[in-house]
Write an enzyme that holds these catalytic residues in place. Sequence first.
Site, PDB file in Angstrom:
ATOM      1  N   GLU A 174       0.820  -1.217   0.000  1.00  0.00           N
ATOM      2  CA  GLU A 174       0.000   0.000   0.000  1.00  0.00           C
ATOM      3  C   GLU A 174       0.850   1.262   0.000  1.00  0.00           C
ATOM      4  O   GLU A 174       0.370   2.349   0.286  1.00  0.00           O
ATOM      5  CB  GLU A 174      -0.944  -0.028   1.197  1.00  0.00           C
ATOM      6  CG  GLU A 174      -1.873  -1.236   1.215  1.00  0.00           C
ATOM      7  CD  GLU A 174      -3.149  -1.073   0.382  1.00  0.00           C
ATOM      8  OE1 GLU A 174      -3.719   0.024   0.385  1.00  0.00           O
ATOM      9  OE2 GLU A 174      -3.564  -2.059  -0.272  1.00  0.00           O
ATOM     10  N   HIS A 250      -4.568   1.670   7.299  1.00  0.00           N
ATOM     11  CA  HIS A 250      -3.178   1.982   6.931  1.00  0.00           C
ATOM     12  C   HIS A 250      -2.474   2.508   8.175  1.00  0.00           C
ATOM     13  O   HIS A 250      -3.107   3.159   9.013  1.00  0.00           O
ATOM     14  CB  HIS A 250      -3.104   3.076   5.851  1.00  0.00           C
ATOM     15  CG  HIS A 250      -3.538   2.640   4.491  1.00  0.00           C
ATOM     16  ND1 HIS A 250      -4.363   3.407   3.698  1.00  0.00           N
ATOM     17  CD2 HIS A 250      -3.243   1.537   3.773  1.00  0.00           C
ATOM     18  CE1 HIS A 250      -4.564   2.781   2.552  1.00  0.00           C
ATOM     19  NE2 HIS A 250      -3.904   1.644   2.569  1.00  0.00           N
ATOM     20  N   CYS A 371      -3.082  11.229   3.752  1.00  0.00           N
ATOM     21  CA  CYS A 371      -3.402  10.305   2.642  1.00  0.00           C
ATOM     22  C   CYS A 371      -3.234  11.003   1.307  1.00  0.00           C
ATOM     23  O   CYS A 371      -2.927  10.369   0.304  1.00  0.00           O
ATOM     24  CB  CYS A 371      -4.857   9.852   2.717  1.00  0.00           C
ATOM     25  SG  CYS A 371      -5.288   8.991   4.205  1.00  0.00           S
TER      26      CYS A 371
HETATM   27  N1  LIG Z   1      -4.621   6.194   4.606  1.00  0.00           N
HETATM   28  C1  LIG Z   1      -4.245   6.497   3.379  1.00  0.00           C
HETATM   29  N2  LIG Z   1      -3.017   6.690   3.118  1.00  0.00           N
HETATM   30  N3  LIG Z   1      -5.114   6.561   2.376  1.00  0.00           N
HETATM   31  C2  LIG Z   1      -6.514   6.567   2.473  1.00  0.00           C
HETATM   32  C3  LIG Z   1      -7.123   5.796   1.345  1.00  0.00           C
HETATM   33  C4  LIG Z   1      -8.623   5.811   1.367  1.00  0.00           C
HETATM   34  C5  LIG Z   1      -9.195   4.857   0.361  1.00  0.00           C
HETATM   35  N4  LIG Z   1     -10.621   5.005   0.311  1.00  0.00           N
HETATM   36  C6  LIG Z   1     -11.328   4.486  -0.700  1.00  0.00           C
HETATM   37  O1  LIG Z   1     -10.822   3.893  -1.625  1.00  0.00           O
HETATM   38  C7  LIG Z   1     -12.833   4.628  -0.617  1.00  0.00           C
HETATM   39  C8  LIG Z   1     -13.507   4.650  -1.957  1.00  0.00           C
HETATM   40  C9  LIG Z   1     -15.002   4.500  -1.867  1.00  0.00           C
HETATM   41  O2  LIG Z   1     -15.489   3.774  -0.991  1.00  0.00           O
HETATM   42  O3  LIG Z   1     -15.728   5.131  -2.680  1.00  0.00           O
HETATM   43  C10 LIG Z   1      -8.821   3.406   0.710  1.00  0.00           C
HETATM   44  O4  LIG Z   1      -9.509   2.805   1.542  1.00  0.00           O
HETATM   45  O5  LIG Z   1      -7.818   2.912   0.167  1.00  0.00           O
END
Ligand SMILES: N=C(N)NCCC[C@H](NC(=O)CCC(=O)O)C(=O)O
Length: 447
Positions: A174, A250, A371
């Site tokens: 990730e 994460h 993020c």
């Molecule tokens: N913590 C970090 N670095 N990044 C956050 C990523 C958020 C992302 N949300 C989403 O992909 C949600 C999309 C949706 O449900 O429409 C994920 O879960 O991978």
Amino acid sequence: MSGCEANFDGLVGPTHHYAGLSFGNEASTKNQNAVANPRLAAKQGLLKMKALADLGFAQGILPPHERPHLSTLRKMGFGGSDREVLTKAQAYSPRLLSSLSSASAMWVANAATVSPSADSADGRVHFTVANLNNKFHRAIEAETTSAILRATFHADKYFAHHDALPQVAALGDEGAANHNRLCGAYDKPGVQVFVYGRDGLVKDGNEPVRYPARQTRLASDAVARLHQLDEKRTVFIQQNPHAIDSGVFHNDVISVSNANVLFHHEQAFVNSGKALDEIRKKMAALELDFQPIEVPQSKVSLDDAVATYLFNSQLLSKTDGKMMLVVPEESRQHAGVWAYLSALKDSGGPVDQIEVFDLRESMRNGGGPACLRLRVALNRNELNAVNVASLVSDSQFTRLNTWVDTHYRDRMQAKDLADPQLLTEVRTALDELTNILGLGAIYPFQR
Ligand SMILES: N=C(N)NCCC[C@H](NC(=O)CCC(=O)O)C(=O)O
């Protein structure tokens, strides 16, 4: 302090919507089917970039990806004109079309893992694109991410690019969201900390039971190897499975580092004391003094950390030697968390400034300030070698803001995604954007 940490933020794409695609990310699940506002989302992100650039921080931008992702739909056997592909995919499964239309590439902390040149044996900055293998809607990001990073950091002399690890669960990666670096000056050797949720090859009984552990040790090891890191300056820590089961999908939802400081929750890691000792010893060997700031459960609970994204903050070094913490508005709205932050600011410790940003559109999908950014520590020559139009200046900000106003809708739901007019709007916008950013042909539709 020599060298700098440049933050490259992902620009929110025109199909931003709430699809509930990320099991284990509680905000994503909670806000499924809410009405999104892509224009507002993109502008909230741009305002953060502009504010940090105005404060003197090196700030870059990474563009959104092409969505809906027609090439994956075609690979899945949907044929005919673009319009027909969209209609057939929507009729087959609205959720499939939604997955292939997510604007999730905005969260560029998951784009890649980056190691600065001072830590790599060949003296180059190394990038490994994340395979984001745990979620279908994110696993399709790798190819375009690779094209974008190669175009943004294009000088082979300074930058080494690695493709994503093979797309298998055992190698779930990730990116920088599970990676921290402790250092003195950004362009001098530091200690890299990889945080993983499970082994990948063997089950050791330490896995979460409710939610998935996205990052594997096998993947973290591979990235460290690719980046030619010295094991004397590398630490691997397992994320606390209980934290993952509480919604910490994460590691950057529970800890953030900058320079010699690691701001983290007491329940972030397995065997925390041992892990912190290893970091301390490896830093001491570089004559660096490690300063952990551990937040106890009694002051901020895991649940409150997840709800407010206190730790999904950006910790930034100011020219006066102190640090600034960039937090989302949700952290200010929570009385207990805000009281903690106010006390932290006045504690006489390294952090003496808190900046708050409204990133609600992204937050509702589980994406806070950290993020949205990819940290790239650079020395002066490397910074000069970055594609110049990718850096956020006053004029680039104005152009990008106008570009968003021109091309983005202010309302988006899953049912809008099959509209062939949307695909035309997206492609027109992205074609223009590659000109503004001087990136060349990075999207499948441009080739
Ligand atoms: N913590 C970090 N670095 N990044 C956050 C990523 C958020 C992302 N949300 C989403 O992909 C949600 C999309 C949706 O449900 O429409 C994920 O879960 O991978």
